[in-house]
Design an enzyme around this catalytic site. Structure first.
Site, PDB file in Angstrom:
ATOM      1  N   TRP A 103       3.891  -1.147 -11.841  1.00  0.00           N
ATOM      2  CA  TRP A 103       4.369  -0.531 -13.090  1.00  0.00           C
ATOM      3  C   TRP A 103       5.880  -0.659 -13.204  1.00  0.00           C
ATOM      4  CZ3 TRP A 103       1.152  -0.355 -16.765  1.00  0.00           C
ATOM      5  CH2 TRP A 103      -0.203  -0.082 -16.531  1.00  0.00           C
ATOM      6  N   ASP A 173       9.292   7.128 -14.548  1.00  0.00           N
ATOM      7  CA  ASP A 173       7.917   7.013 -15.023  1.00  0.00           C
ATOM      8  C   ASP A 173       7.067   7.849 -14.059  1.00  0.00           C
ATOM      9  OD1 ASP A 173       5.316   6.348 -15.634  1.00  0.00           O
ATOM     10  OD2 ASP A 173       5.569   4.177 -15.375  1.00  0.00           O
ATOM     11  N   LYS A 197      -3.769  10.484 -16.894  1.00  0.00           N
ATOM     12  CA  LYS A 197      -4.073  10.661 -15.469  1.00  0.00           C
ATOM     13  C   LYS A 197      -4.139  12.139 -15.105  1.00  0.00           C
ATOM     14  CE  LYS A 197      -2.833   6.119 -15.286  1.00  0.00           C
ATOM     15  NZ  LYS A 197      -1.750   5.261 -15.746  1.00  0.00           N
TER      16      LYS A 197
HETATM   17  C1  PLP Z   1      -1.120   4.163 -16.223  1.00  0.00           C
HETATM   18  C2  PLP Z   1       0.336   3.940 -16.002  1.00  0.00           C
HETATM   19  C3  PLP Z   1       1.163   3.336 -16.957  1.00  0.00           C
HETATM   20  C4  PLP Z   1       0.617   2.800 -18.250  1.00  0.00           C
HETATM   21  O1  PLP Z   1       0.327   3.807 -19.107  1.00  0.00           O
HETATM   22  P1  PLP Z   1      -0.194   3.538 -20.604  1.00  0.00           P
HETATM   23  O2  PLP Z   1      -0.238   4.926 -21.129  1.00  0.00           O
HETATM   24  O3  PLP Z   1      -1.513   2.864 -20.498  1.00  0.00           O
HETATM   25  O4  PLP Z   1       0.818   2.689 -21.275  1.00  0.00           O
HETATM   26  C5  PLP Z   1       2.496   3.201 -16.684  1.00  0.00           C
HETATM   27  N1  PLP Z   1       3.023   3.649 -15.534  1.00  0.00           N
HETATM   28  C6  PLP Z   1       2.276   4.235 -14.588  1.00  0.00           C
HETATM   29  C7  PLP Z   1       2.904   4.707 -13.332  1.00  0.00           C
HETATM   30  C8  PLP Z   1       0.908   4.392 -14.797  1.00  0.00           C
HETATM   31  O5  PLP Z   1       0.154   4.985 -13.851  1.00  0.00           O
END
Ligand code: PLP
Length: 361
Positions: A103, A173, A197
């Site tokens: 990511w 993030d 999540k």
């Molecule tokens: C799932 C995830 C994303 C992507 O998220 P979306 O909402 O599908 O754009 C980005 N960063 C991390 C760490 C993730 O777990």
């Protein structure tokens, strides 16, 4: 099928059963309203209460101090890769990115379209098995910000403490470990997370932004891509995901009932320890991440061969243990055990693993 199975999906992931049950009860008509949450105006009084409930719930759980705004946006964490760079990375400036997995790499790709990116550290050479130590990072004291991924969902690598970035704003993030443990918010200038999540359903992105950062935003951005639009309109500039925000409000209530993030953290530690102990107790299973960087949300490991991994997943699925296949980019096994995932499910997986090893080891 009304029986629920053990769902190890990395995302969208399990939601707490009491939340689903309440949503089911209220699906046709919100109490006293006579309409579903999906059928009322986002500018109505009932929705105003819901969005305020979600915001104050998150503020309380995460202990967000004054001086930060909480936003509910759309476009997922993936849009934030671009949006944060558009807002905070000046064309002639540079931002530091610490890359500990897939990511983080995606975040870099988008930021590069806005300005200079300095890879302050990348753990790619070791196969993304750990976070870097402070002295392994080449941080630029003049960087616009430092970006990291608090938990790399695909590799299962998680930061346990924040790096020291001095005066440079720390941007994170936190999509896959937010709300899993308390975090020192004051160390961060900007946090974003896709909801699917640990926070709620997909279609909502949580943003926590420190107010002083807003002053750096250049003029001329498209209205929807300028954080000030959403701050000034309390996330109601356009129609938000009303259903998603409603569920987030219920998830916050559920978390508070469980003793907040400290209570949740204890449970998460216990679940992860059970699984890591099972992995460490044998050579048949090999954990991916180094023990001091192991994620308590996404437990990644390998078996002696890809054939065995395939068999493992197929037999696990047949026994109601679903979603254990690792991400297509890295393979192996990934057990995602977010907040809503019950201890009983981890116990079931551990028994399955012992039995599988006995038959195939
Ligand atoms: C799932 C995830 C994303 C992507 O998220 P979306 O909402 O599908 O754009 C980005 N960063 C991390 C760490 C993730 O777990």
């Amino acid at each position: 099928m009304t029986e629920r199975i053990h769902n190890f999906s990395a995302g969208p992931a399990m939601l707490p059963l009491p939340v689903l049950e309440q949503a089911q009860r209220e699906l046709i008509s919100l109490p006293g309203i006579g309409m579903s949450v999906m059928e009322i105006s986002h500018r109505s009084k009932p929705f105003d209460e819901i969005i305020h409930g979600a915001e104050s719930g998150l503020r309380e759980l995460l202990q967000v101090p004054e001086g930060y705004h909480i936003l509910f946006l759309q476009g997922g964490a993936s849009l934030q890769f671009s949006m944060l760079a558009m807002n905070f990375l000046p064309r002639d400036g540079s931002a530091d990115y610490i890359v500990t997995g897939s990511w983080g790499k995606k975040a870099v790709k988008e930021a590069k379209k806005c300005g200079n990116v300095n890879i302050a550290a990348t753990m790619a050479d070791g196969g993304f098995t750990r976070v870097p130590a402070q002295d392994e990072m080449k941080l630029d004291p003049h960087a616009a910000f430092v970006h990291l991924t608090t938990n790399e969902t695909i590799e299962g690598v998680e930061w346990k403490t924040e790096p020291n970035t001095g005066e440079v704003p720390l941007v994170a993030d936190a999509s896959s470990d937010i709300l899993s443990h308390p975090i020192p918010i004051e160390k961060y200038a900007f946090i974003y997370a896709g909801a699917q999540k640990n926070i709620g359903p997909s279609g909502v992105t949580l943003v926590i932004v420190r107010d002083d950062l807003l002053k750096r935003i250049p003029d001329g951005l498209h209205t929807m891509l300028d954080y000030r639009t959403h701050v000034e309109n309390n996330s109601l500039y356009n129609t938000p995901n009303t259903w998603g925000i409603y569920i987030i409000n219920l998830v916050c209530q559920w978390l508070k009932d469980k003793g907040g993030l400290e209570g949740m953290h204890r449970e998460n530690e216990a679940k992860a320890a059970l699984l890591y102990d099972a992995i460490d107790g044998t050579d048949f299973y090999r954990g991916h991440a180094d023990s001091d960087s192991r994620s308590i949300m996404n437990v990644t490991y390998r078996l002696p061969s890809e054939e065995l991994e395939k068999k493992f997943c197929a037999e696990a699925t047949a026994q109601g243990l679903d979603g254990l296949k690792g991400h297509r980019s890295v393979g192996g096994i990934r057990a995602s055990i977010y907040n809503a995932f019950p201890l009983a499910g981890v116990q079931a997986l551990v028994s399955f693993m012992k039995e599988f090893e006995r038959k195939n080891g």
